[in-house]
Design a protein around this motif. Sequence first.
Motif: not given
Length: 320
Positions: A178, A191, A193, A225-230
């Motif tokens: 995070q 975004n 990676r 990943r569920e929180g939108g992090i790649q």
Amino acid sequence: MSGSVLPKIGITLGDPAGIGPEVLAKVLTTVQSKCEPVIYGCEWALRDGARVGDVDLEMRNGFTIVDVNIPRPDRFEFGKVSARCGEIAVKSVETAIADAMRGDIRAIMTCPLHKEAIHAAGYADIGHQEILGRITRSKAVATMLMTPGLRVVHLSTHKSLIEAARFATRENVLEKLQLCATTFGQWGLPNVRIGVAALNPHGGEGGLLGREELDEIGPAVREAREGGIQAEGPLPADSIFNKAIAGEYDVVLAMYHDQGHIAIKVHNFHESISATMGIPFVRTSVDHGTAFDIAGQGIADPRSTVAAIEAAITLSTGKL
């Protein structure tokens, strides 16, 4: 940056008995066209560094010195641990931090301090990251190393290997993922990676060589990943850095100090630098130590110093 106001970048001299003053004196002409250097330390230390580096300081008048006013030790020697030099190194960092938090300077670049010296001076801090965390009271702090073509964030740094393994928990991994996402966004790379390294050989081999990947690291990656992090991983550490160098990831999250440091320094030691994540301003640093073995000889390589100052300028303008 012609025609515009140059950013003020605070630069700490580090331990006067090390190579920090020398490498800084060597690069002042180079960096003065890119920023307004504000040097924190002792003028006598900078002049000593200029002398051994064969630099004429009088020709470098485009900088300011914020002197912490601590006298030169009576028996000062390059390459020797000194409590007074340790005090100078810490006081310089503390003064620069105060100015950065007031907004007087845009970013900080630190030259190396010596752990034994700062302990001899009575400080409990292990290094710059601990000083920064203590003064800024930042809850989540991390170190990122970067060199052309590779960036690595460390889950832990100054821990023994066994303690570092214990630190590889779901909560800690998720917190660092995070922090990576937030900080890279601030630095101009939304975004981001993130490739996540495994702790154990071969990624644990399905639990045969350790369960941290199954029980801690993998679940943290999935939650991120569920929180939108790649984020992707955990991937075996013997292959993930090559993937990042090839462009598959913007940054690798390493599980412990040497896992990340070795990859960076083998890839490109002389241009490697570090940056601190989780503090309210940009701080970069050279990625080498005080080099007491060559201090005072005039042979220190200044390339990492230039790279660290340039990175401070770049990150503080959000243009990673």
